[in-house]
Write a protein that holds these residues in place. Structure first.
Motif, PDB file in Angstrom:
ATOM      1  N   GLY A  28      36.769 -84.228 -33.050  1.00  0.00           N
ATOM      2  CA  GLY A  28      36.169 -83.547 -31.914  1.00  0.00           C
ATOM      3  C   GLY A  28      36.541 -82.099 -31.717  1.00  0.00           C
ATOM      4  N   TRP A  29      37.309 -81.514 -32.647  1.00  0.00           N
ATOM      5  CA  TRP A  29      37.781 -80.155 -32.416  1.00  0.00           C
ATOM      6  C   TRP A  29      36.640 -79.140 -32.419  1.00  0.00           C
ATOM      7  CZ3 TRP A  29      37.062 -76.028 -35.649  1.00  0.00           C
ATOM      8  CH2 TRP A  29      36.710 -76.296 -36.967  1.00  0.00           C
ATOM      9  N   ARG A  30      35.561 -79.407 -33.178  1.00  0.00           N
ATOM     10  CA  ARG A  30      34.460 -78.435 -33.252  1.00  0.00           C
ATOM     11  C   ARG A  30      33.792 -78.251 -31.897  1.00  0.00           C
ATOM     12  NH1 ARG A  30      34.668 -80.830 -38.171  1.00  0.00           N
ATOM     13  NH2 ARG A  30      34.629 -79.431 -39.993  1.00  0.00           N
ATOM     14  N   LYS A  31      33.613 -79.347 -31.151  1.00  0.00           N
ATOM     15  CA  LYS A  31      33.031 -79.230 -29.812  1.00  0.00           C
ATOM     16  C   LYS A  31      33.955 -78.426 -28.894  1.00  0.00           C
ATOM     17  CE  LYS A  31      30.311 -83.491 -30.006  1.00  0.00           C
ATOM     18  NZ  LYS A  31      30.059 -84.808 -29.385  1.00  0.00           N
ATOM     19  N   PHE A  32      35.248 -78.693 -29.002  1.00  0.00           N
ATOM     20  CA  PHE A  32      36.220 -77.935 -28.214  1.00  0.00           C
ATOM     21  C   PHE A  32      36.181 -76.463 -28.600  1.00  0.00           C
ATOM     22  CE2 PHE A  32      40.434 -76.057 -27.835  1.00  0.00           C
ATOM     23  CZ  PHE A  32      40.753 -76.332 -26.516  1.00  0.00           C
ATOM     24  N   TRP A  33      36.056 -76.200 -29.899  1.00  0.00           N
ATOM     25  CA  TRP A  33      36.014 -74.824 -30.394  1.00  0.00           C
ATOM     26  C   TRP A  33      34.794 -74.089 -29.854  1.00  0.00           C
ATOM     27  CZ3 TRP A  33      32.779 -72.877 -34.639  1.00  0.00           C
ATOM     28  CH2 TRP A  33      33.104 -71.584 -35.008  1.00  0.00           C
ATOM     29  N   LEU A  34      33.630 -74.718 -29.891  1.00  0.00           N
ATOM     30  CA  LEU A  34      32.417 -74.091 -29.377  1.00  0.00           C
ATOM     31  C   LEU A  34      32.531 -73.838 -27.875  1.00  0.00           C
ATOM     32  CD1 LEU A  34      29.717 -76.136 -31.332  1.00  0.00           C
ATOM     33  CD2 LEU A  34      30.394 -73.763 -31.720  1.00  0.00           C
ATOM     34  N   GLN A  37      34.992 -70.952 -27.119  1.00  0.00           N
ATOM     35  CA  GLN A  37      34.523 -69.622 -27.514  1.00  0.00           C
ATOM     36  C   GLN A  37      33.892 -68.880 -26.339  1.00  0.00           C
ATOM     37  OE1 GLN A  37      32.087 -70.343 -31.074  1.00  0.00           O
ATOM     38  NE2 GLN A  37      33.521 -69.062 -32.200  1.00  0.00           N
ATOM     39  N   LYS A  38      33.306 -69.617 -25.383  1.00  0.00           N
ATOM     40  CA  LYS A  38      32.720 -68.979 -24.207  1.00  0.00           C
ATOM     41  C   LYS A  38      33.788 -68.226 -23.424  1.00  0.00           C
ATOM     42  CE  LYS A  38      29.257 -72.664 -23.780  1.00  0.00           C
ATOM     43  NZ  LYS A  38      28.729 -73.731 -22.889  1.00  0.00           N
ATOM     44  N   TYR A  39      34.983 -68.826 -23.318  1.00  0.00           N
ATOM     45  CA  TYR A  39      36.057 -68.189 -22.570  1.00  0.00           C
ATOM     46  C   TYR A  39      36.719 -67.081 -23.387  1.00  0.00           C
ATOM     47  CZ  TYR A  39      35.519 -72.071 -19.367  1.00  0.00           C
ATOM     48  OH  TYR A  39      35.002 -72.976 -18.479  1.00  0.00           O
ATOM     49  N   SER A  40      36.823 -67.301 -24.707  1.00  0.00           N
ATOM     50  CA  SER A  40      37.453 -66.268 -25.532  1.00  0.00           C
ATOM     51  C   SER A  40      36.607 -65.006 -25.577  1.00  0.00           C
ATOM     52  CB  SER A  40      37.672 -66.797 -26.952  1.00  0.00           C
ATOM     53  OG  SER A  40      36.432 -67.001 -27.602  1.00  0.00           O
ATOM     54  N   ALA A  41      35.299 -65.141 -25.418  1.00  0.00           N
ATOM     55  CA  ALA A  41      34.447 -63.963 -25.412  1.00  0.00           C
ATOM     56  C   ALA A  41      34.783 -63.056 -24.233  1.00  0.00           C
ATOM     57  CB  ALA A  41      32.981 -64.375 -25.367  1.00  0.00           C
ATOM     58  N   ARG A  42      35.252 -63.662 -23.130  1.00  0.00           N
ATOM     59  CA  ARG A  42      35.604 -62.867 -21.948  1.00  0.00           C
ATOM     60  C   ARG A  42      37.078 -62.521 -21.905  1.00  0.00           C
ATOM     61  NH1 ARG A  42      33.459 -66.432 -17.109  1.00  0.00           N
ATOM     62  NH2 ARG A  42      34.181 -68.076 -18.511  1.00  0.00           N
ATOM     63  N   LEU A  48      41.670 -67.922 -27.629  1.00  0.00           N
ATOM     64  CA  LEU A  48      41.093 -68.924 -28.520  1.00  0.00           C
ATOM     65  C   LEU A  48      42.127 -69.379 -29.546  1.00  0.00           C
ATOM     66  CD1 LEU A  48      38.704 -70.558 -29.606  1.00  0.00           C
ATOM     67  CD2 LEU A  48      38.008 -68.543 -30.907  1.00  0.00           C
ATOM     68  N   ALA A  49      42.875 -68.448 -30.111  1.00  0.00           N
ATOM     69  CA  ALA A  49      43.899 -68.806 -31.099  1.00  0.00           C
ATOM     70  C   ALA A  49      44.958 -69.713 -30.479  1.00  0.00           C
ATOM     71  CB  ALA A  49      44.539 -67.542 -31.665  1.00  0.00           C
ATOM     72  N   ALA A 204      41.987 -79.601 -41.938  1.00  0.00           N
ATOM     73  CA  ALA A 204      41.822 -78.315 -42.623  1.00  0.00           C
ATOM     74  C   ALA A 204      40.838 -77.402 -41.897  1.00  0.00           C
ATOM     75  CB  ALA A 204      41.363 -78.555 -44.060  1.00  0.00           C
ATOM     76  N   GLY A 205      39.755 -77.950 -41.390  1.00  0.00           N
ATOM     77  CA  GLY A 205      38.778 -77.137 -40.681  1.00  0.00           C
ATOM     78  C   GLY A 205      39.341 -76.511 -39.427  1.00  0.00           C
ATOM     79  N   LEU A 206      40.101 -77.286 -38.652  1.00  0.00           N
ATOM     80  CA  LEU A 206      40.725 -76.764 -37.435  1.00  0.00           C
ATOM     81  C   LEU A 206      41.730 -75.677 -37.775  1.00  0.00           C
ATOM     82  CD1 LEU A 206      41.424 -76.746 -34.445  1.00  0.00           C
ATOM     83  CD2 LEU A 206      42.836 -78.781 -34.816  1.00  0.00           C
ATOM     84  N   GLU A 207      42.522 -75.866 -38.814  1.00  0.00           N
ATOM     85  CA  GLU A 207      43.508 -74.866 -39.191  1.00  0.00           C
ATOM     86  C   GLU A 207      42.835 -73.588 -39.685  1.00  0.00           C
ATOM     87  OE1 GLU A 207      46.149 -76.727 -41.935  1.00  0.00           O
ATOM     88  OE2 GLU A 207      46.859 -78.199 -40.471  1.00  0.00           O
ATOM     89  N   ALA A 208      41.702 -73.731 -40.406  1.00  0.00           N
ATOM     90  CA  ALA A 208      40.962 -72.546 -40.846  1.00  0.00           C
ATOM     91  C   ALA A 208      40.392 -71.782 -39.655  1.00  0.00           C
ATOM     92  CB  ALA A 208      39.846 -72.961 -41.799  1.00  0.00           C
ATOM     93  N   ALA A 209      39.893 -72.512 -38.649  1.00  0.00           N
ATOM     94  CA  ALA A 209      39.383 -71.854 -37.445  1.00  0.00           C
ATOM     95  C   ALA A 209      40.507 -71.136 -36.707  1.00  0.00           C
ATOM     96  CB  ALA A 209      38.728 -72.890 -36.532  1.00  0.00           C
ATOM     97  N   TRP A 210      41.688 -71.750 -36.672  1.00  0.00           N
ATOM     98  CA  TRP A 210      42.830 -71.085 -36.036  1.00  0.00           C
ATOM     99  C   TRP A 210      43.211 -69.816 -36.786  1.00  0.00           C
ATOM    100  CZ3 TRP A 210      47.869 -70.490 -38.101  1.00  0.00           C
ATOM    101  CH2 TRP A 210      48.770 -69.878 -37.227  1.00  0.00           C
ATOM    102  N   LEU A 211      43.235 -69.870 -38.116  1.00  0.00           N
ATOM    103  CA  LEU A 211      43.567 -68.679 -38.902  1.00  0.00           C
ATOM    104  C   LEU A 211      42.580 -67.548 -38.630  1.00  0.00           C
ATOM    105  CD1 LEU A 211      44.552 -70.236 -42.354  1.00  0.00           C
ATOM    106  CD2 LEU A 211      46.056 -69.032 -40.757  1.00  0.00           C
ATOM    107  N   GLU A 212      41.300 -67.886 -38.548  1.00  0.00           N
ATOM    108  CA  GLU A 212      40.293 -66.866 -38.233  1.00  0.00           C
ATOM    109  C   GLU A 212      40.546 -66.276 -36.849  1.00  0.00           C
ATOM    110  OE1 GLU A 212      35.470 -66.535 -37.403  1.00  0.00           O
ATOM    111  OE2 GLU A 212      36.271 -68.230 -38.537  1.00  0.00           O
ATOM    112  N   ALA A 213      40.868 -67.142 -35.885  1.00  0.00           N
ATOM    113  CA  ALA A 213      41.125 -66.658 -34.526  1.00  0.00           C
ATOM    114  C   ALA A 213      42.352 -65.765 -34.473  1.00  0.00           C
ATOM    115  CB  ALA A 213      41.283 -67.843 -33.570  1.00  0.00           C
TER     116      ALA A 213
END
Length: 324
Positions: A28-34, A37-42, A48-49, A204-213
């Motif tokens: 479920g991390w992808r839904k949490f990530w999406l 992102q609304k809050y990280s934009a502001r 987000l990281a 791995a996907g969650l960790e990659a998203a964290w690295l990007e953040a």
């Protein structure tokens, strides 16, 4: 036998909670990530990281909390010591899984430390001190790659290649160095080591998203105005052409190592930089979040204080079924 049953129950409960929450997070991390992102934009990419890192560690923290608050106390308080009860196959298998996960995490962390140590030793040959940013030295290395990198956990340093120093203007170089200093201040290399310790399939996907953040957060922390944002974007473009195949070494944070898609996102964000991404504008938000978290924690403690005894009985019933 009582001590053996306590160990078996404790390990079994920990593995069940850790595995269950890890499976839930990996699905479920992808839904949490999406949603986040609304809050990280502001409020900036560093929020987000932090959220993604907290989500990644949540299964471990939850498993430790449940084990210390419920599993062990329920067994110690409610399990008769005089009964010589055999241990079933289920807790033995779960305990073995827990030991395998722990061994896998330690092996991953040790391998990452060894790889980073070897790379740092190679990079540091003939390194020369350029300047010091507080307690953090900035060193010039003879290699072309890494062009710029933050290395080290307990003794961090910024490594800068002579090629990067030659290609970048003074302003571009300063913003690039501030980007690496942001990684040091955020302790991103230490966080990477923690992630190696808590390895779990499907993360791995969650960790990659964290690295990007973390890269986006360091970009935001490195610039103070639109001109500096353009300087950092120019530095990214120049250094990506210098070393397009640069490989990220574990427990280091290189300025240019991301996939092309992530690099494009970083450059586009910097070109479209605005004042709302500055970290100081989020202090009020974080203070508000801290008070909300403290209030929720107090409410949770109060609720557990009322129902704690009943919860211990239920947990003990579950562990009895597990042991048998």
């Amino acid at each position: 036998m009582f001590a053996a049953r306590l160990v078996a129950v404790t390990f079994s409960g920990f593995v069940l909670v850790y595995g269950g929450f890890s499976l839930a997070v990996s699905c479920g991390w992808r839904k949490f990530w999406l949603y986040s992102q609304k809050y990280s934009a502001r409020h900036g990419a560093d929020l987000l990281a932090d959220l993604l890192f907290g989500l990644r560690l949540f299964p471990l923290l939850a498993a430790v909390a449940v084990t210390l608050a419920f599993t062990m106390p329920s067994f110690l308080l409610l399990e008769p010591r005089s009964i010589d009860e055999p241990i079933g196959i289920a807790p033995l298998l779960l305990g073995l899984c827990g030991l395998m996960l722990a061994a896998f995490g330690v092996f991953n962390a040790a391998r990452a430390v060894k790889t980073a140590s070897r790379a740092l030793t190679l990079w540091m040959r003939e390194a020369k001190l350029v300047e010091a940013r507080g307690k953090i030295p900035v060193l010039r290395i003879s290699r072309v790659v890494p062009a710029l990198a933050a290395a080290g956990i307990f003794r961090p340093r910024i490594l800068m290649s002579g090629a990067a120093e030659f290609l970048l203007t003074e302003r571009e170089l300063q913003t690039a160095v501030r980007h690496e200093l942001a990684h040091v201040r955020r302790r991103d290399n230490l966080k990477k080591l923690l992630l190696r310790l808590v390895g779990f399939p499907g993360m791995a996907g969650l960790e990659a998203a964290w690295l990007e953040a973390t890269e986006l957060a360091a970009d935001d922390a490195a610039v103070f105005n639109a001109g500096e944002a353009l300087d950092l974007a120019a530095a990214l473009i120049k250094l990506s052409r210098l070393a397009p195949a640069e490989v990220q070494i574990d427990l280091t944070a290189a300025l240019v190592h991301s996939p092309a898609a992530v690099m494009n996102v970083r450059v586009e964000r910097l070109i479209a930089w605005n004042e709302e991404r500055r970290i100081p504008t989020r202090r009020g938000y974080r203070g508000y979040s801290l008070w909300c978290t403290a209030g929720a924690a107090l409410a949770l403690v109060a609720a557990f204080a009322v129902t704690y005894s009943a919860l211990l009985v239920r947990v003990h019933t579950a562990t009895e079924w597990l042991v048998r």
